[in-house]
Write an enzyme that holds these catalytic residues in place. Structure first.
Site, PDB file in Angstrom:
ATOM      1  NE  ARG A   8      25.357  36.004 104.699  1.00  0.00           N
ATOM      2  CZ  ARG A   8      25.871  34.772 104.258  1.00  0.00           C
ATOM      3  NH1 ARG A   8      27.147  34.770 103.620  1.00  0.00           N
ATOM      4  NH2 ARG A   8      25.492  33.888 104.874  1.00  0.00           N
TER       5      ARG A   8
ATOM      6  CB  CYS B 285      29.113  38.110 102.666  1.00  0.00           C
ATOM      7  SG  CYS B 285      28.808  36.478 101.790  1.00  0.00           S
TER       8      CYS B 285
ATOM      9  CG  ASP C 222      20.730  43.060 113.549  1.00  0.00           C
ATOM     10  OD1 ASP C 222      21.284  42.386 112.506  1.00  0.00           O
ATOM     11  OD2 ASP C 222      19.513  43.424 113.475  1.00  0.00           O
TER      12      ASP C 222
ATOM     13  CG  ASP D 245      21.983  28.722 100.585  1.00  0.00           C
ATOM     14  OD1 ASP D 245      22.400  28.119 101.402  1.00  0.00           O
ATOM     15  OD2 ASP D 245      22.185  29.904 100.478  1.00  0.00           O
TER      16      ASP D 245
ATOM     17  NE  ARG E  22      33.787  29.453 101.956  1.00  0.00           N
ATOM     18  CZ  ARG E  22      32.972  30.418 102.380  1.00  0.00           C
ATOM     19  NH1 ARG E  22      33.000  31.633 101.990  1.00  0.00           N
ATOM     20  NH2 ARG E  22      32.465  30.414 103.696  1.00  0.00           N
TER      21      ARG E  22
ATOM     22  CE  LYS F 131      29.025  25.793 102.742  1.00  0.00           C
ATOM     23  NZ  LYS F 131      28.498  27.398 103.273  1.00  0.00           N
ATOM     24  CG  ASN F 132      25.261  25.656 104.922  1.00  0.00           C
ATOM     25  OD1 ASN F 132      26.537  26.046 104.659  1.00  0.00           O
ATOM     26  ND2 ASN F 132      24.560  26.236 104.051  1.00  0.00           N
TER      27      ASN F 132
HETATM   28  C1  EPZ Z   1      22.869  30.537 106.508  1.00  0.00           C
HETATM   29  O1  EPZ Z   1      23.321  31.633 106.700  1.00  0.00           O
HETATM   30  C2  EPZ Z   1      23.587  29.720 105.494  1.00  0.00           C
HETATM   31  N1  EPZ Z   1      25.188  29.898 105.993  1.00  0.00           N
HETATM   32  C3  EPZ Z   1      23.369  30.517 104.118  1.00  0.00           C
HETATM   33  O2  EPZ Z   1      24.273  29.658 103.108  1.00  0.00           O
HETATM   34  C4  EPZ Z   1      21.922  30.707 103.535  1.00  0.00           C
HETATM   35  O3  EPZ Z   1      21.955  31.268 102.666  1.00  0.00           O
HETATM   36  C5  EPZ Z   1      21.245  31.451 105.007  1.00  0.00           C
HETATM   37  O4  EPZ Z   1      21.245  30.731 106.182  1.00  0.00           O
HETATM   38  C6  EPZ Z   1      19.778  31.540 104.509  1.00  0.00           C
HETATM   39  O5  EPZ Z   1      19.119  30.416 104.510  1.00  0.00           O
HETATM   40  C7  EPZ Z   1      25.178  28.604 106.721  1.00  0.00           C
HETATM   41  O6  EPZ Z   1      24.508  27.911 107.231  1.00  0.00           O
HETATM   42  C8  EPZ Z   1      26.728  28.576 107.131  1.00  0.00           C
HETATM   43  P1  EPZ Z   1      20.353  33.972 108.107  1.00  0.00           P
HETATM   44  P2  EPZ Z   1      23.031  32.815 107.705  1.00  0.00           P
HETATM   45  O7  EPZ Z   1      20.979  34.636 109.452  1.00  0.00           O
HETATM   46  O8  EPZ Z   1      22.763  32.102 108.914  1.00  0.00           O
HETATM   47  C9  EPZ Z   1      19.077  38.680 108.056  1.00  0.00           C
HETATM   48  C10 EPZ Z   1      25.569  29.039 101.696  1.00  0.00           C
HETATM   49  O9  EPZ Z   1      25.792  29.530 100.272  1.00  0.00           O
HETATM   50  N2  EPZ Z   1      19.869  38.680 109.319  1.00  0.00           N
HETATM   51  O10 EPZ Z   1      19.333  32.979 107.836  1.00  0.00           O
HETATM   52  O11 EPZ Z   1      24.094  33.869 107.901  1.00  0.00           O
HETATM   53  C11 EPZ Z   1      20.265  38.479 106.781  1.00  0.00           C
HETATM   54  O12 EPZ Z   1      20.779  39.672 106.364  1.00  0.00           O
HETATM   55  C12 EPZ Z   1      25.367  30.281 102.626  1.00  0.00           C
HETATM   56  O13 EPZ Z   1      25.909  27.795 101.929  1.00  0.00           O
HETATM   57  C13 EPZ Z   1      19.757  39.933 110.088  1.00  0.00           C
HETATM   58  O14 EPZ Z   1      19.145  41.134 109.588  1.00  0.00           O
HETATM   59  O15 EPZ Z   1      21.782  33.563 107.224  1.00  0.00           O
HETATM   60  C14 EPZ Z   1      19.242  37.477 105.770  1.00  0.00           C
HETATM   61  O16 EPZ Z   1      18.626  38.486 105.047  1.00  0.00           O
HETATM   62  C15 EPZ Z   1      25.243  31.475 101.976  1.00  0.00           C
HETATM   63  N3  EPZ Z   1      20.610  39.954 111.206  1.00  0.00           N
HETATM   64  C16 EPZ Z   1      18.286  37.051 106.546  1.00  0.00           C
HETATM   65  O17 EPZ Z   1      18.376  37.285 107.971  1.00  0.00           O
HETATM   66  C17 EPZ Z   1      21.076  39.044 111.797  1.00  0.00           C
HETATM   67  O18 EPZ Z   1      21.685  39.122 112.818  1.00  0.00           O
HETATM   68  C18 EPZ Z   1      18.450  35.392 106.693  1.00  0.00           C
HETATM   69  O19 EPZ Z   1      20.021  35.122 107.118  1.00  0.00           O
HETATM   70  C19 EPZ Z   1      21.234  37.771 110.986  1.00  0.00           C
HETATM   71  C20 EPZ Z   1      20.627  37.634 109.761  1.00  0.00           C
END
Ligand code: EPZ
Length: 423
Positions: A123, A118, A126, A309, A401, A22-23
């Site tokens: 999440r 979420c 920024d 995950d 999902r 999916k991801n």
């Molecule tokens: C992706 O989400 C995955 N989703 C998530 O899988 C996964 O948990 C996550 O990466 C981490 O590996 C998809 O690929 C669709 P991040 P994403 O931006 O991109 C912080 C599942 O269960 N952050 O890497 O949203 C954030 O708060 C899902 O399949 C900021 O601070 O994750 C987090 O602490 C859940 N500012 C860290 O970065 C931002 O602008 C990592 O988040 C963006 C992120």
């Protein structure tokens, strides 16, 4: 709303095929909008999030044909004329925010809703927005929407450091830069296999990206990209989930086919410490739990560290390990909504900030439990298969999902999982 009725305990024996990721699929679908002609994606899983994203793509005027039986998706952006992604779709699936990069990349402008909340959070996005501004894209927030635009056909680019490293921000910035930025450098870029696959697809479409697989990506503008045929990756999180399920239920002997073990990063190293027998070859993994598992601590990290995950699934398995174990999530600090539900089954866990301490081995007894998010839900299904008696897992739309044909796959390996529509 549907629920699962699970009779346990049922060791998992037999073979389960791994579906497309999916991801990994979602960024590939967004990238398809950047081609001058249609792109065909294979190994695309039949999941709610894919159907949702198909509809997001269709809103723009792109044509999307999902040949479900073959897991084949054809996206033709030729008639894309409406570079927008509406709130009522984006709120259903956070990854729709990738439309910002894809639409700016294709048309030079975009109006995309900010993602909704979420099950755990916050999440934020920024880093996405600051990265686009660093690239030279004008960002304007109005009534919950992001309006992005560029003067002329290209932007200077520059460089931007992701702090923390973010999968989604890396994906979005790459999508926005490949057709528009003269030269853009992303530092501390995510190295997850999903990001590597996207960059490889864009390169095959004609994009100019250096540093693929490293934490520094350098992108130089290519005006035109071509539509291609490209295969999605197998789902590494589904693979890890089923490995954990087999390890936690005594008597299991489960073979997973169609895997890509090299995408598992550090996970096999932790898995090794459980003391179960397992063999990994280039596309198949076999796990046998003949006599219980050791307590093993894990701490999640960005790739190639232990994936967040798989955090809930690991903690669930640790309820069946002898002794105390600690599971720490350094990516999300409150991704523990499954804990109270596991306690209803008889488990003993204690959450302290971003760490859960599990005391095992506790026998699990069936009960009604509530799904809260995708990975928490599958953990409750795993616990139900290990528990004595009947477990009801409610609100399994979360599962639909991200896990293709879940009950069919588990029942083919000896589980007893029945889907019931619960009015
Ligand atoms: C992706 O989400 C995955 N989703 C998530 O899988 C996964 O948990 C996550 O990466 C981490 O590996 C998809 O690929 C669709 P991040 P994403 O931006 O991109 C912080 C599942 O269960 N952050 O890497 O949203 C954030 O708060 C899902 O399949 C900021 O601070 O994750 C987090 O602490 C859940 N500012 C860290 O970065 C931002 O602008 C990592 O988040 C963006 C992120």
């Amino acid at each position: 709303m549907d629920k699962f009725i699970i009779e346990g305990p049922t060791p998992l024996k037999g073979t389960i095929p791994i579906s497309g990721s999916k991801n990994a699929a979602l960024p590939l679908m967004a990238a398809s909008l950047l081609g001058e002609s249609a792109t065909e994606l294979t190994l695309v899983p039949k999941l709610q999030d894919i159907y949702t994203f198909n509809n997001v793509l269709r809103v723009t005027g792109a044509r999307v044909d999902f040949h479900e039986k073959e897991n084949r998706l054809v996206i033709d952006p030729k008639n894309l004329s409406f570079p927008e992604a509406p709130y009522d779709l984006v709120r259903k699936m956070r990854a729709s925010f990738y439309m910002l990069g894809a639409l700016v990349g294709r048309t030079g402008r975009a109006k995309v809703s900010l993602p909704g909340g979420c099950a755990w959070g916050p999440r934020p996005v920024d880093l996405h927005l600051k990265g686009f501004e660093a690239m030279g894209i004008k960002i304007d927030l109005q009534q919950g929407y992001v309006n992005a635009s560029i003067e002329g056909e290209e932007v200077e680019g520059g460089e931007f450091t992701l702090e923390p490293s973010s999968v989604g921000a890396t994906v979005n910035l790459v999508l926005g830069a490949v057709k528009r930025a003269k030269k853009f450098v992303i530092k501390n870029a995510a190295k997850e296999p999903d990001v590597v696959l996207l960059c490889n697809m864009l390169k095959q479409m004609g994009a100019d990206i250096e540093g693929i697989g490293s934490s520094e990506l350098t992108i130089r503008r290519t005006e035109k990209l071509k539509g291609i045929t490209f295969s999605n990756d197998p789902d590494r999180i589904e693979t890890g989930t089923f490995m954990i399920a087999a390890a936690m239920i005594p008597g299991s002997d489960l073979t997973l086919t169609g895997c890509k073990p090299t995408d598992l990063g550090a996970f096999p190293k932790s898995f090794q410490k459980l003391g179960v027998e397992f063999d990994i070859d280039d596309t198949t993994i076999r796990v046998r739990n003949s006599n219980g598992i050791n307590a093993v601590n894990i701490k999640t990290d960005i790739y190639p560290g232990f994936p967040t995950d798989l955090q809930a699934q690991w903690a669930t398995m640790m309820t069946q390990a002898e002794g105390e174990s600690k599971v720490t999530d350094t990516i999300y600090f409150d991704r523990f909504s499954y804990v109270p539900e596991l306690k209803r089954l008889g488990a003993s866990l204690k959450v302290d900030k971003n760490k859960v301490t599990i005391s095992g081995k506790t026998p699990l007894t069936g009960a009604s439990v509530m799904s809260t998010d995708l990975r928490a839900s599958v953990s409750l299904v795993m616990a139900g298969m290990a528990a004595e008696g009947k477990t009801e897992v409610l609100r399994i739309y979360h599962l639909d999902r991200g896990y293709e044909n879940l009950e069919k796959k588990l029942n083919s390996a000896g589980a007893s999982v029945t889907r019931v529509t619960d009015n």
